[in-house]
Every structure is written in C-alpha cells, then in structure tokens.
Design an enzyme around this catalytic site. Structure first.
Site, short mmCIF file in Angstrom:
data_model
loop_
_atom_site.label_atom_id
_atom_site.label_comp_id
_atom_site.label_asym_id
_atom_site.label_seq_id
_atom_site.Cartn_x
_atom_site.Cartn_y
_atom_site.Cartn_z
N CYS B 34 0.83 -1.21 0.00
CA CYS B 34 0.00 0.00 0.00
C CYS B 34 0.86 1.26 0.00
O CYS B 34 0.34 2.37 -0.12
CB CYS B 34 -0.93 0.03 1.21
N HIS B 40 -2.38 3.37 -5.61
CA HIS B 40 -3.17 2.30 -6.22
C HIS B 40 -4.62 2.63 -5.93
O HIS B 40 -4.91 3.60 -5.22
CB HIS B 40 -2.78 0.94 -5.61
N HIS B 42 -9.08 1.57 -5.50
CA HIS B 42 -10.13 0.63 -5.11
C HIS B 42 -11.47 1.08 -5.65
O HIS B 42 -11.68 2.27 -5.89
CB HIS B 42 -10.25 0.56 -3.57
N HIS B 81 -13.00 8.99 -8.73
CA HIS B 81 -11.92 9.17 -9.71
C HIS B 81 -10.93 10.25 -9.30
O HIS B 81 -10.48 11.06 -10.11
CB HIS B 81 -12.50 9.39 -11.13
N GLU B 124 -13.72 -1.61 1.27
CA GLU B 124 -12.60 -1.18 0.43
C GLU B 124 -12.40 -2.19 -0.70
O GLU B 124 -12.06 -1.83 -1.83
CB GLU B 124 -11.34 -1.10 1.31
#
Lengths: 161, 135
Positions: B34, B40, B42, B81, B124
């Site tokens: 992470c 990254h 989700h 986004h 998540e």
C-alpha cells in the site's frame, strides 16, 4: 447468545401515493415511485432470531420451522401481490421499505416462540434496505405521532425507493 | 421498535498509505505494498445508515430524492476518480486509510438534516470493510 438468520425472497408491486397530498405534491415527493400503475421489486428478507441453543437439540429454533413461519406469514401474504391493494396490514400506509419491514416485524414477533426476533432486514434492491430491531428509539414506525418536520416541506423531487 | 434505512453508494479512487514522519524503510514495513510510490486504487462501496422516526405521511425515514443528491454532492463528486492523498484536503496531512476515510465520510454526512446518521461502513474490497458510528 446465538443469532441465526434465514433469508427468503418475494416479488411484489407497489406505488407511493398519499391521498392527503395533491397530485403535484405526490409527484414531487415520491418521484417515479408515484407512477399510478405501480412498479415492482424482488425483495430479499433476512430474519434474525437470537437465543441460547436448546441443550438437547443444539438449536435456537429449528430453521425448518422458521422457514415455514416465513412462508406462511410473509411469502404467502406478499409474494406476487400488489402491496397497496392486497396486503391489509399495509392499508393506509405508504409501502416503503421502512413500513414493509415494520409490518413484517409485527407479523413475525408473536409467531416466534423459541428464541427472540432480533432483526428484520428487508432489501428492496441490493443498494437499499431497511432494518427493524426491537430497540426503543422514542419513535416507533408509522403512526407514532412523532413531531418530525421533514415531510413535504423538505422532500425534493425524484424519490426513487 | 427501531427502524433504520441503509443505502449503498460507490466510488472509485486511488490512494497511497504513507506517513511522512516515518522513513522510507519504516513506511514500507508498516504499509507494505500500500506504500507503493504512485498509489493504487479501489472500488469503494459506502453503506450509510440513517435512523429516525418513519414519517407517517411519506412512510420514510429519509427521502432518497433528497439523500441521493446530498451524498452525490458531499461524497461522490469530491472522491470519485480522485487521488485521495492530493485531491481531498482532509488527506493532505492524514493517511487515507479506510479507517480515516470512514471518519471523514461520517463527518461530511452527519450534517444531513432530515435523519440521523447512525453508521458509515466502507467496503474497500469485497474482503475488507470498515465501520464508524461516530464514537
């Protein structure tokens, strides 16, 4: 304390309409749920019973018995029915997820003789559900005579229950 | 009897778990992958629960015609986004773990006036969820 949950599904039609509101108010508050011909959902009902397992059977309540109760009390009453016209317990109420869950609670509670009805969760869709629990919150469901003031005045267009 | 209404919403966002007070090695040890430098993402699912009396005239705790636009404005628009670390002010100085995200979403939604926010639960991933009840 153990909690056991049984799930059943039923499909039913409904529409939202309050005869005390004008046509314009009904449309504004209830949006497309006010469509006069009604519409339908595949409801998913999860019923949770809490209790201690019987030392002889190891069960809180035989799930087969719970299944029969749900079939008799709920599915037989509501499946493939129009909730506004064919379910007397909902007469005079707007058949929202909240009100249907409360009626289901009231129908089931006296029928559960082993363990205790802990929660009724009714999904109208995977993204919308109502929970009914036995906790008192100072305001019962429908008809509690509460003084909440968020009715037509604060409701905005497009209710999409 | 107590009745509660829950609604699920979705947004997709990226984040990176990194604490600038710790050195690179400690960050990697603590946050594992992470901590990857470019972040990254989700697909977050936010389940919100409101309680309150069921208004007799409408049969509702909260009108979705009111709740949906509120959540869209307060949560979906600012988070969907986006890179949470950079684009949500709250996370410029706070690690955007989903624990902290649950708190932030609760804070933003607790001002909803028509019903009482009882719980925010965030998935998540389909395997991890985080819940905050305001306490």
């Amino acid at each position: 304390m153990i909690r056991i949950t049984r799930k059943v599904e039923f499909s039913a039609a409904h529409l939202y309409h309050n005869p005390n509101f004008s046509e314009e108010e009904n449309r504004r508050i209830f949006g497309k749920c006010n469509n006069p011909h009604g519409h339908g959902h595949n409801y998913v009902l999860e019923v949770t019973i809490a209790g201690e397992p019987d030392p002889e059977t190891g069960m809180v309540l035989d799930l087969k018995e719970l299944k029969d109760i749900l079939q008799r009390e709920i599915v037989a009453r509501m499946d493939h029915r129009h909730l506004n016209y064919e379910v007397p317990e909902l007469a005079g109420k707007v058949p929202t997820c909240e009100n249907i869950a409360a009626v289901i609670w009231q129908l089931l509670e006296p029928k559960i003789t082993q363990g205790k009805l802990d929660r009724v969760r009714l999904y109208e869709s995977p993204d919308l559900f109502a929970d009914c629990t036995g906790e008192a919150d100072g305001g019962r469901a429908e008809g509690a005579g509460t003084t909440r003031t968020t009715t037509s005045a604060s409701a905005e267009p497009g209710a999409i229950h | 009897m107590k009745v509660a209404l829950s609604r699920r919403y979705r947004f997709a966002a990226s984040h990176r778990l990194h604490n600038p007070k710790l050195d690179a090695e400690e960050n990697r040890r603590l946050y594992g992958k992470c901590n990857s430098p470019y972040g990254h993402g989700h697909n977050y699912v936010v389940e919100v629960t409101f309680t309150g009396p069921v208004e007799p005239a409408t049969g509702m705790i909260a009108n979705l015609g009111e709740l949906d636009p509120f959540v869209e404005r307060e949560i979906i628009e600012p988070f969907d986004h986006k890179y949470l670390n950079e684009e949500v002010a709250e996370f410029r100085n706070r690690v955007p773990t989903t624990e902290n995200l649950a708190r932030e979403i609760f804070r933003r939604l607790s001002v909803f006036r028509a019903a009482k926010l009882e719980r925010v639960r965030i998935e998540e991933t389909s395997k991890n969820s985080f819940e905050f009840r305001g306490d």
